[in-house]
Every structure is written in C-alpha cells, then in structure tokens.
Design a protein around this motif. Structure first.
Motif, PDB file in Angstrom:
ATOM      1  N   ARG A 157       0.860  -1.186   0.000  1.00 25.11           N
ATOM      2  CA  ARG A 157       0.000   0.000   0.000  1.00 25.11           C
ATOM      3  C   ARG A 157       0.891   1.229   0.000  1.00 25.11           C
ATOM      4  O   ARG A 157       2.045   1.179   0.431  1.00 25.11           O
ATOM      5  N   LYS A 158       0.352   2.318  -0.492  1.00 23.80           N
ATOM      6  CA  LYS A 158       1.126   3.553  -0.594  1.00 23.80           C
ATOM      7  C   LYS A 158       0.881   4.419   0.634  1.00 23.80           C
ATOM      8  O   LYS A 158      -0.257   4.597   1.067  1.00 23.80           O
ATOM      9  N   ARG A 159       1.978   4.949   1.196  1.00 24.44           N
ATOM     10  CA  ARG A 159       1.862   5.815   2.358  1.00 24.44           C
ATOM     11  C   ARG A 159       1.285   7.169   1.962  1.00 24.44           C
ATOM     12  O   ARG A 159       1.337   7.575   0.797  1.00 24.44           O
ATOM     13  N   ASP A 160       0.743   7.879   2.948  1.00 26.18           N
ATOM     14  CA  ASP A 160       0.137   9.177   2.684  1.00 26.18           C
ATOM     15  C   ASP A 160       1.180  10.189   2.207  1.00 26.18           C
ATOM     16  O   ASP A 160       2.386  10.028   2.434  1.00 26.18           O
ATOM     17  N   GLU A 161       0.696  11.259   1.602  1.00 26.09           N
ATOM     18  CA  GLU A 161       1.587  12.286   1.051  1.00 26.09           C
ATOM     19  C   GLU A 161       2.319  13.056   2.156  1.00 26.09           C
ATOM     20  O   GLU A 161       3.470  13.434   2.012  1.00 26.09           O
ATOM     21  N   GLY A 162       1.659  13.295   3.269  1.00 29.69           N
ATOM     22  CA  GLY A 162       2.286  14.048   4.349  1.00 29.69           C
ATOM     23  C   GLY A 162       2.948  13.124   5.352  1.00 29.69           C
ATOM     24  O   GLY A 162       2.765  11.907   5.339  1.00 29.69           O
ATOM     25  N   GLY A 163       3.754  13.693   6.233  1.00 29.87           N
ATOM     26  CA  GLY A 163       4.339  12.921   7.320  1.00 29.87           C
ATOM     27  C   GLY A 163       5.589  12.168   6.930  1.00 29.87           C
ATOM     28  O   GLY A 163       6.262  12.475   5.933  1.00 29.87           O
TER      29      GLY A 163
END
Length: 345
Positions: free
Chosen positions: A245-251
């Motif tokens: 799965r792809k991690r979120d854009e922020g953080g």
C-alpha cells in the motif's frame, strides 16, 4: 588567515578525496551530490549518484520524471523528502531560470530542499562564489581551532562561527577551500574526541590542540531521547504476489510503498481477525523476527507475520510480484528486514 588558507589548500591539493562529482563539477552534478550527501555517508552515495545521473542526466529530465521512478532511484538513501524536493526545485528552475541552476546563494536558498549550507557549497564549488558552506563538520573544526567551549548547537553561537568562516573563505578557489574543510572534517578532525591531530595540515593554527582540549571540544547539548513507535507488519502473499500500500503524502516517508502494518503489537489471534477484515482468507500465518529502524527523531520497533492467503474482492491492496517490487516499487529501508521474506517466498 592567509597562512591558514594556504596550509589547508596545499594539503587539499595532495590529499583530496577522489569523488565523481568533483571530476566534473557542473552545477547540476554538484547540486545532486550535495542533496544526496545530507546525513548520508560518501561511500553510500557514490553508486546512487552514478545511477541517478545516468537515468536523469539533466534538470529537465528531473523535472519531468514520474514520482515512483524518482523514489525508486532514491530507495535506500533515506530522508525521501530530499528526492521530492529535488523534483519540486527542478520544476521551478525550468520555469523560472530557463532550466539553469541559479548561481547566487540567495536564489539557491529559495529553492525547495536547499538550505544555507547546500547553497554555499553549490555557489562556491559550481560557480566560484566566495561564500561559506558551514555544516556540523565545519563547526567542529572551527570550535577546535578557537578552543571554543560554547555549545555549537546554540543558534547564536552557530551564527557567530558562520560569520568567522565567511571571513576565512578566500576570493580565489572558494570551492576548493570549502571542500578542503569538508575533507578535513571527514578524515582528520573527526568527532567524538578522536581527531588525527598528528596528520592535520592546520595543526599549528589549532588552539584546542595546543591546550590539549580536542577531546572536550566541540561542546553540544544533549539530544532528546527518540520516541518509540511499536508496529505490527504483515508480509502477505497470494497467488505469487505480495500486498503493498502507498503511504500518505504528508508525514514520515511520504508517497512510498510499504507492507500493510498497524500501530501497536498484535497477537497472532488479533492479526488473523484483522487480516480477515482486510479481505484476506488465511491459509497460514507465521511470526517474523522482530526488527528495529532508527530515524533521526524516532524509532520503529516492529514485529511481523508472514501470511499466505487468498484475496477477496474487497481487498484494497496493490499486489506485486517480487520482481516488480525490486524494479518498480520504492519500499523504504525501514522495511528492509521484511523484504527478504519476498525474496525467499
């Protein structure tokens, strides 16, 4: 001051490290190398640098590269925001500076990912500007030269030391001078009280050496302890493909691919229930050895499970073969210990 400059440059001419970006110090090559070298060892950077320049030989290429390809090229270097900032900066350079890296330090600092140190390094090495490039190595060298017992992590002290370095940079060969300081800090004026003073080209200028204070200098305030995050990671295989799965854009680690995981430590029974909720019908589940990854301000402590199952239509994962993971998907080093379970499926 003139003697210090001369002694340092004479030593550099004899002992300079042979590095690929130095043999051809074009603005683009210097910029890429400086971004890669942030908090990363030189010997680690060299193969990444060569591969990056082969795949993306110009600023235009960097500005247009697909993000997944860029992150794959960067995989293993860590601090992935550096790569994302490179592309953002390249797009600005193309639109605002006609695809030519600006030469002034003030303009360089305005670009994403380029701070005062990197701007000074690029301006001096690539464009011959007489500006300083002050990082932790240079602060350590200067504090020893002056036998300063001031805390070099203090903003006021850092600024004072940077002003002194500014006076030291010669009008001629400023890039070589800054690189000589880099090499001195990397090979001679080492941290942790272990400088190679007998080999130092500027030993006669060093007050800390004369006063036998090199093991006490530089002075740094104690860092805060890193926060610890506990996680449970699942390496799931179904029909020869692995769940990603792809991690979120922020953080942390933005837009990178990862194995499914949750916060906290789950028992095997809790994991089985969660996996069913995720749309996985279990065939078998086996515990994976604990793993730890250290970031600059936090640590991930991870337990894991290797899962073989069947996929229900409600599953929301991206599925990839081991070969696709190796060549297409950028998975951060934090999950390195779990990658081997893909390679030895």
């Amino acid at each position: 001051m003139k003697q210090f400059q001369s002694d340092l440059l004479v030593w550099y001419d004899k002992k300079a490290r042979v590095l690929p970006w130095r043999s051809e110090p074009t603005p683009y090559r210097v910029w890429i190398s400086e971004m890669m070298l942030q908090q990363t060892r030189v010997d680690t950077v060299i193969p990444y640098f060569m591969r990056f320049l082969t795949e993306l030989p110009t600023i235009q290429d960097l500005a247009e590269v697909e993000e997944d390809k860029l992150l794959k090229l960067w995989q293993g270097l860590g601090y992935y925001n550096r790569a994302l900032n490179l592309k953002k900066a390249a797009q600005i350079i193309v639109s605002k500076f006609a695809a030519q890296l600006p030469s002034e330090k003030e303009e360089l600092v305005s670009l994403p990912g380029i701070g005062p140190y990197s701007a000074g390094a690029i301006a001096s090495i690539a464009f011959g500007k007489a500006v300083p490039a002050v990082d932790g190595n240079v602060l350590r060298i200067l504090s020893r030269l002056l036998a300063s017992k001031e805390d070099i992590t203090n903003t006021k002290i850092k600024k004072e030391l940077e002003e002194i370095v500014t006076l030291l940079v010669p009008a001629e060969r400023p890039g070589d001078f800054n690189q000589a300081l880099m090499d001195l800090g990397a090979t001679i004026c080492l941290p942790n009280g272990e400088p190679q003073c007998t080999e130092c080209p500027v030993q006669t200028h060093c007050k800390a050496y004369k006063e036998e204070l090199t093991s006490d200098i530089p002075v740094k305030s104690v860092k805060k302890a890193r926060a610890i995050d506990k996680k449970t990671v699942f390496v799931i295989i179904a029909e020869g493909k692995f769940a990603l799965r792809k991690r979120d854009e922020g953080g942390l680690l933005p837009n990178l691919w990862e194995f499914p995981n949750v916060d906290g430590y789950l028992t095997q029974k809790q994991s089985e229930q969660l996996l069913q909720e995720m749309g996985i019908t279990l065939k078998q589940i086996q515990p994976i050895k604990m793993s730890k990854h250290i970031f600059s301000h936090r640590e991930w402590h991870m337990k894991g499970y290797f899962v073989e199952g069947e996929v229900l239509s409600s599953s929301n994962f991206t599925w990839a073969t081991e070969e696709e993971i190796r060549h297409q998907y950028s998975i951060p080093t934090a999950f390195k210990a779990f990658m081997k379970y893909c390679q030895n499926e």
